[in-house]
Design an enzyme around this catalytic site. Structure first.
Site, PDB file in Angstrom:
ATOM      1  N   GLY A  42      24.822  32.530  44.437  1.00 46.57           N
ATOM      2  CA  GLY A  42      24.397  33.916  44.263  1.00 46.57           C
ATOM      3  C   GLY A  42      24.245  34.224  42.785  1.00 46.57           C
ATOM      4  O   GLY A  42      24.483  35.337  42.331  1.00 46.57           O
ATOM      5  N   ALA A  43      23.816  33.229  42.027  1.00 43.41           N
ATOM      6  CA  ALA A  43      23.831  33.303  40.568  1.00 43.41           C
ATOM      7  C   ALA A  43      22.764  34.215  39.982  1.00 43.41           C
ATOM      8  O   ALA A  43      22.865  34.609  38.822  1.00 43.41           O
ATOM      9  CB  ALA A  43      23.676  31.897  39.979  1.00 43.41           C
ATOM     10  N   GLY A  48      26.165  37.772  39.799  1.00 42.56           N
ATOM     11  CA  GLY A  48      25.964  36.377  39.448  1.00 42.56           C
ATOM     12  C   GLY A  48      25.480  36.160  38.025  1.00 42.56           C
ATOM     13  O   GLY A  48      25.936  35.226  37.344  1.00 42.56           O
ATOM     14  N   THR A 152      32.175  38.036  47.871  1.00 38.55           N
ATOM     15  CA  THR A 152      31.293  38.797  48.752  1.00 38.55           C
ATOM     16  C   THR A 152      32.080  39.727  49.661  1.00 38.55           C
ATOM     17  O   THR A 152      33.003  39.309  50.360  1.00 38.55           O
ATOM     18  CB  THR A 152      30.456  37.841  49.617  1.00 38.55           C
ATOM     19  OG1 THR A 152      29.828  36.880  48.771  1.00 38.55           O
ATOM     20  CG2 THR A 152      29.407  38.606  50.414  1.00 38.55           C
ATOM     21  N   ASP A 184      40.575  44.877  41.371  1.00 37.04           N
ATOM     22  CA  ASP A 184      41.558  45.936  41.621  1.00 37.04           C
ATOM     23  C   ASP A 184      42.656  45.923  40.567  1.00 37.04           C
ATOM     24  O   ASP A 184      43.124  46.972  40.116  1.00 37.04           O
ATOM     25  CB  ASP A 184      42.170  45.775  43.019  1.00 37.04           C
ATOM     26  CG  ASP A 184      41.134  45.871  44.122  1.00 37.04           C
ATOM     27  OD1 ASP A 184      40.186  46.664  43.978  1.00 37.04           O
ATOM     28  OD2 ASP A 184      41.273  45.154  45.121  1.00 37.04           O
ATOM     29  N   ARG A 187      41.158  47.151  37.188  1.00 34.55           N
ATOM     30  CA  ARG A 187      41.051  48.621  37.194  1.00 34.55           C
ATOM     31  C   ARG A 187      42.415  49.276  37.062  1.00 34.55           C
ATOM     32  O   ARG A 187      42.593  50.241  36.295  1.00 34.55           O
ATOM     33  CB  ARG A 187      40.371  49.075  38.484  1.00 34.55           C
ATOM     34  CG  ARG A 187      38.882  48.791  38.532  1.00 34.55           C
ATOM     35  CD  ARG A 187      38.319  48.968  39.923  1.00 34.55           C
ATOM     36  NE  ARG A 187      36.859  48.944  39.922  1.00 34.55           N
ATOM     37  CZ  ARG A 187      36.119  48.721  40.990  1.00 34.55           C
ATOM     38  NH1 ARG A 187      36.696  48.478  42.166  1.00 34.55           N
ATOM     39  NH2 ARG A 187      34.797  48.730  40.902  1.00 34.55           N
ATOM     40  N   HIS A 211      41.157  44.530  50.000  1.00 37.07           N
ATOM     41  CA  HIS A 211      40.170  44.845  48.961  1.00 37.07           C
ATOM     42  C   HIS A 211      39.164  45.864  49.489  1.00 37.07           C
ATOM     43  O   HIS A 211      37.952  45.699  49.351  1.00 37.07           O
ATOM     44  CB  HIS A 211      39.461  43.569  48.517  1.00 37.07           C
ATOM     45  CG  HIS A 211      38.520  43.753  47.353  1.00 37.07           C
ATOM     46  ND1 HIS A 211      38.914  44.290  46.145  1.00 37.07           N
ATOM     47  CD2 HIS A 211      37.198  43.469  47.224  1.00 37.07           C
ATOM     48  CE1 HIS A 211      37.889  44.328  45.330  1.00 37.07           C
ATOM     49  NE2 HIS A 211      36.823  43.845  45.953  1.00 37.07           N
TER      50      HIS A 211
END
Length: 351
Positions: A42-43, A48, A152, A184, A187, A211
């Site tokens: 998924g670059a 990505g 994902t 998470d 953040r 998540h």
């Protein structure tokens, strides 16, 4: 400065407060860097591309294999001009996926569609579940010994899908499957540091559960250095961390989700994993993994020790305060439902 190095000291101090004391850490100058191939699936996407750049800058990566269904050749060409020694290769479409994965030590998967305004992570399930299932199946066939890191969404469901897919191939190793929840923690560290005027590099807030929404539970009582919040402040801070992804989605107004911060967090997790693979002791991160920390919940996010074979140890929760204990019990039905949704999907596909 290494991404993991910024938070390692704080993470170690936090872990030592919640569990057993840790031994002294060897200096990284003495650490031998192994040749490591990282495959990024998924670059060419929103996560990505910046993640590719961060991995190209990582001294523990020797080869970076980029995969996507379109656009990845341009990303690889662009990155190849950066004067770091990491070799970059491009692989486009299913027919080139095996070549991307062959020989990989670490496979990072951000592939999938992003959230849009009004969508929850669960709304992404129907599209992203199939994408993850297909990519993990290819990884299981072409690099069964690699550590897989799933970005994902919905992670609460895609990690169980990955586990069942690998089981069907006979190559499942729970130590080598990691759901990336690092954003998470990033953040939580940022928001707590800002709220209390602390240096961000010194702050470590463990985040447990899952998540998505209420399943994201920051353990503010275990923050390093210790901080105090009123009950109202605990509630407000917890909700701010839980809803941070939605804030970004709405701010981008249909143009994407949290891509830059997610890439930063994923690069931190990848580096910590590579450090563990290379034998660096005392590398701790929070991650969503197969776990028996909470009875009846087969996957759960908590602190893990990373080692030469992936997850070396899943750490317990430590002592929770009353607010955290109640929030944990409240979130479990949602988390169990989302895990089961992933398990059911994988079993249906394999039937």
């Amino acid at each position: 400065m290494l991404l993991a190095q910024r938070n390692l000291g704080a993470a170690q101090r936090s872990h030592s407060r919640a569990a057993a004391p840790m031994v002294a850490r060897v200096t990284r100058r003495n650490l031998r860097c192994e040749a490591r191939k990282v495959a990024l699936l998924g670059a060419a996407g929103g996560i990505g591309q910046p993640l590719s750049l961060l991995l190209k800058m990582n001294k523990f990566v020797t080869e970076l294999a980029l995969y996507d269904i379109v656009g990845v050749a341009g990303v690889a060409a662009d990155l190849s001009h950066c004067n770091t020694p990491v070799k970059v290769t491009a692989h486009t479409g299913p027919e080139e996926l095996a070549g991307c994965l062959s020989g990989a030590d670490l496979v990072v998967i951000p592939a999938g569609v992003p959230r849009k305004p009004g969508m929850t992570r669960d709304d992404l399930f129907n599209t992203n579940a199939g994408i993850v299932q297909g990519l993990v199946q290819a990884a299981g066939k072409n690099c069964p010994q690699a550590v897989l890191e799933i970005i994902t969404n919905p992670v609460n469901s895609t990690v169980p899908i990955a586990a069942e897919t690998l089981k069907a191939l006979g190559v499942y190793d729970p130590k080598k499957l990691i759901g990336v929840t690092t954003l998470d923690i990033v953040r939580a560290n940022t928001f707590v540091a800002e709220a209390r005027g602390l240096d961000m590099k010194d702050v470590d807030v463990p985040v447990i559960g899952g998540h998505a929404g209420a399943t994201i539970l920051p353990l503010l009582s275990q923050t390093t250095p210790p901080v105090t919040f009123t009950e109202a402040e605990k509630k407000a801070m917890t909700e701010k961390i839980q809803n941070a992804g939605t804030v970004v989605v709405e701010a981008k107004a249909g143009k994407g989700s949290a891509t830059l911060s997610m890439a930063y967090a994923a690069a931190r997790m990848a580096e910590s994993t590579l450090l563990g693979l290379n034998g660096e002791p005392n590398i701790y991160e929070c991650a969503f993994v197969q776990s028996d920390v909470v009875a009846g919940v087969p996957f759960f996010a908590s602190k893990v020790l990373l080692g030469p074979h992936g997850v070396a140890k899943v750490v317990g929760l430590g002592e929770l305060d009353a607010f955290e204990s109640a929030a944990l019990q409240d979130m479990l039905p949602q988390l169990k439902t989302e895990i089961q949704k992933g398990l059911d999907f994988a079993k249906k596909v394999s039937a």
